[in-house]
Enzyme design. Structure first.
Site, PDB file in Angstrom:
ATOM      1  N   ARG A 156       0.827  -1.213   0.000  1.00 43.48           N
ATOM      2  CA  ARG A 156       0.000   0.000   0.000  1.00 43.48           C
ATOM      3  C   ARG A 156       0.857   1.256   0.000  1.00 43.48           C
ATOM      4  NH1 ARG A 156      -4.263  -2.454   4.325  1.00 43.48           N
ATOM      5  NH2 ARG A 156      -2.307  -3.270   5.138  1.00 43.48           N
TER       6      ARG A 156
ATOM      7  N   HIS B  95       3.241 -25.605  14.503  1.00 47.74           N
ATOM      8  CA  HIS B  95       4.545 -26.263  14.382  1.00 47.74           C
ATOM      9  C   HIS B  95       4.692 -27.525  15.250  1.00 47.74           C
ATOM     10  CE1 HIS B  95       5.127 -22.542  12.414  1.00 47.74           C
ATOM     11  NE2 HIS B  95       5.515 -21.836  13.467  1.00 47.74           N
TER      12      HIS B  95
ATOM     13  N   LYS C 230       8.717 -18.189  24.864  1.00 47.79           N
ATOM     14  CA  LYS C 230       9.549 -17.034  24.520  1.00 47.79           C
ATOM     15  C   LYS C 230      10.312 -16.609  25.768  1.00 47.79           C
ATOM     16  CE  LYS C 230       6.833 -15.384  20.622  1.00 47.79           C
ATOM     17  NZ  LYS C 230       7.693 -15.835  19.515  1.00 47.79           N
TER      18      LYS C 230
ATOM     19  N   LYS D 295      17.747 -20.345  21.932  1.00 47.20           N
ATOM     20  CA  LYS D 295      16.914 -20.591  20.749  1.00 47.20           C
ATOM     21  C   LYS D 295      17.213 -22.011  20.308  1.00 47.20           C
ATOM     22  CE  LYS D 295      14.702 -19.424  16.831  1.00 47.20           C
ATOM     23  NZ  LYS D 295      13.275 -19.533  16.868  1.00 47.20           N
TER      24      LYS D 295
HETATM   25  C1  BG6 Z   1       6.295 -18.400  13.972  1.00 45.16           C
HETATM   26  C2  BG6 Z   1       5.686 -17.770  15.180  1.00 45.16           C
HETATM   27  O1  BG6 Z   1       5.359 -19.189  13.292  1.00 45.16           O
HETATM   28  O2  BG6 Z   1       7.387 -19.224  14.394  1.00 45.16           O
HETATM   29  C3  BG6 Z   1       6.699 -16.951  15.949  1.00 45.16           C
HETATM   30  O3  BG6 Z   1       4.612 -16.923  14.781  1.00 45.16           O
HETATM   31  C4  BG6 Z   1       7.917 -17.810  16.279  1.00 45.16           C
HETATM   32  O4  BG6 Z   1       6.148 -16.402  17.122  1.00 45.16           O
HETATM   33  C5  BG6 Z   1       8.429 -18.517  15.033  1.00 45.16           C
HETATM   34  O5  BG6 Z   1       8.908 -16.946  16.776  1.00 45.16           O
HETATM   35  C6  BG6 Z   1       9.510 -19.525  15.380  1.00 45.16           C
HETATM   36  O6  BG6 Z   1      10.045 -20.039  14.194  1.00 45.16           O
HETATM   37  P1  BG6 Z   1      11.551 -20.480  14.121  1.00 45.16           P
HETATM   38  O7  BG6 Z   1      11.721 -21.001  12.736  1.00 45.16           O
HETATM   39  O8  BG6 Z   1      12.383 -19.270  14.398  1.00 45.16           O
HETATM   40  O9  BG6 Z   1      11.730 -21.535  15.189  1.00 45.16           O
END
Ligand code: BG6
Length: 453
Positions: free
Chosen positions: A43, A229, A314, A319
């Site tokens: 947009r 997921h 989170k 990670k």
């Molecule tokens: C997304 C979520 O689908 O997956 C996010 O909306 C999340 O909140 C992310 O951070 C995590 O994905 P990955 O690939 O970084 O583990």
């Protein structure tokens, strides 16, 4: 016929973070047909040049702009005005015949508007072999709203034209699950409750909600991560042998097993990280969960009594996404080695960040001793890759362009997943406040009174 990939939401996060880098990598590796064009639709009032300049400031990964820029086009339009779709059609037609692919990288409330828009001017017609459309989650907020979205989609498109993204399915190690299971006798024969004690599926993140408060606060971890997921990973681990590895063979078995999930409602614990309420765009006193621990069982002969544990959150310590398969202990054999510790076998499928597989087992200590020691066999999936290591979105975009929907979710998988989430949401759960991963785990263990992890 040339390919025209039109992406709605070209100035959004997803475009800058994932889609443009993935397209750039595909283009650099010459995986896109020569005549492919990417139509970036937004947009904002951009020329192609100003769009590329903005994108350069937003994208931090290295990109070969010299190769990418020539295939990009920018088109400005209002998404909710019929005239805009007529203009879009005139613009796209002006470039000759093409396969028309649409990617909706936009907020879900725009799905029906855009779907209606492109179909009303017949940019895609139902059953048109050269028209496909791809959607990003969330597909609704619960089963009811998901069904409404789906009914809307089926009004305009055939199921074979609809691609629903779950980007975990594009990850290397997730695609590897079925190979590991079915191409290795050792695992195939032991993939059941006789040999496996517990399965743990983990997706930990260090970041908070960042600038996604508006979206996240209405969704929470159960819908954001578990509904998509984690349930997809669990389905691939738990499903029966598919009749074939074609598109529907795998999806068929995933749906069947998802329908057999029973949630242990006493073992569903949600948390909210300390500080969440002060993030941007979060409602006062929000009860949205940012972490979930839960235990489910698949009520199939193969998995009778085996707990599947989901853990995601989170603001955790690291990670990391992984699937841990704990095998039963080998007590029969323990009598052969009195007073020695025989560890249980454990298979860890490391999804991210360091893709690979670890197998923990017992071996004899080296030398004159007869002692047993535990060791780890490690397979590093990306260590020997030379050149580009494809990201999930590269694989998914390429499959979408080529018309292969195996790694996309079918409606009935989503329906089954929503039923599970709805059943949990009906048991009202208030999140507990946690400081970090250890803190959340301590709360979980104190509530369900057993050592879980
Ligand atoms: C997304 C979520 O689908 O997956 C996010 O909306 C999340 O909140 C992310 O951070 C995590 O994905 P990955 O690939 O970084 O583990």
């Amino acid at each position: 016929m040339r390919t025209y990939l039109a992406i709605f939401g070209a100035t959004g996060n997803l475009m800058y973070k994932k889609l443009l880098p993935a397209i750039a990598a595909l283009q650099s590796n010459n995986l896109l047909d020569l005549e492919t064009k990417i139509l970036c639709i937004g947009r904002a009032n951009h020329t192609l040049e100003s769009y590329i300049e903005t994108a350069k400031t937003q994208i931090h990964s290295p990109i070969n702009w010299d190769k990418l820029s020539p295939i990009l086009e920018y088109f400005r339009m209002e998404f909710d005005q019929v005239d805009s779709y007529n203009n879009l059609k005139t613009y796209m037609n002006g470039n000759g015949d093409s396969k028309r692919l649409f990617y909706l990288a936009v907020a879900p409330e725009l799905f029906p508007i855009i779907a209606e828009g492109i179909s009303s001017v017949q940019l895609i017609t139902k059953n048109d072999a050269f028209g496909r459309i791809v959607f990003e989650k969330p597909f609704g907020e619960d089963l009811k709203t998901a069904k409404a979205i789906n009914t809307m989609l089926w009004k305009y498109f055939d199921e074979s034209q609809i691609y629903r993204v779950d980007h975990y399915l594009g990850k290397e190690m997730i695609q590897n699950i079925l190979v590991m299971r079915f191409a290795n006798k050792l695992f195939e024969n032991n993939w059941n409750s006789l040999a496996i004690e517990k399965v743990t599926i983990i997706a930990k993140e260090t970041e908070g909600v960042m600038n996604r408060g508006n979206y996240y606060d209405h969704v929470g971890a159960l819908k954001d991560m578990i509904q998509s997921h984690l349930l997809q990973m669990a389905a691939l681990i738990a499903m029966e042998v598919p009749k074939s590895f074609d598109v529907d063979g795998i999806r068929e078995e995933k749906v069947k097993v998802l329908k057999q999930i029973k949630v242990d409602h006493k073992a569903v614990i949600t948390g909210q990280y300390n500080g969440y309420l002060s993030e941007k765009n979060i409602q006062l006193n929000s009860k949205t969960e940012t972490a979930v621990f839960m235990k489910v069982y698949f009520e199939t002969p193969r998995w009778k009594g085996v707990p599947f544990i989901f853990l995601t959150g989170k603001k955790f310590n690291e990670k990391r996404s992984e699937i841990i398969i704990d095998f039963e202990d080998n007590t029969v054999q323990e009598s052969l080695w009195p007073n020695q510790e025989i560890v249980k076998n454990q298979l860890v499928i490391r999804v991210a960040p360091d893709e690979g597989v670890t197998f923990r087992m017992n071996v004899k200590e080296h030398g004159l001793s007869n002692m047993i020691q535990k060791v780890e066999m490690d397979y590093c999936h990306d260590c020997n890759v030379v050149g580009n290591k494809p990201e999930a979105y590269e694989r998914l975009l390429l499959d979408f362009i080529r018309g292969n929907s195996t790694l996309f979710t079918r409606w009935d998988e989503i329906e089954a997943a929503w039923k599970i989430i709805d059943s949990i949401k009906n048991h009202v759960i208030e999140p507990v406040i946690y400081q970090d991963f250890e803190g959340f785990l301590a709360i979980v263990n104190s509530i369900i009174k057993e050592e879980t992890l």
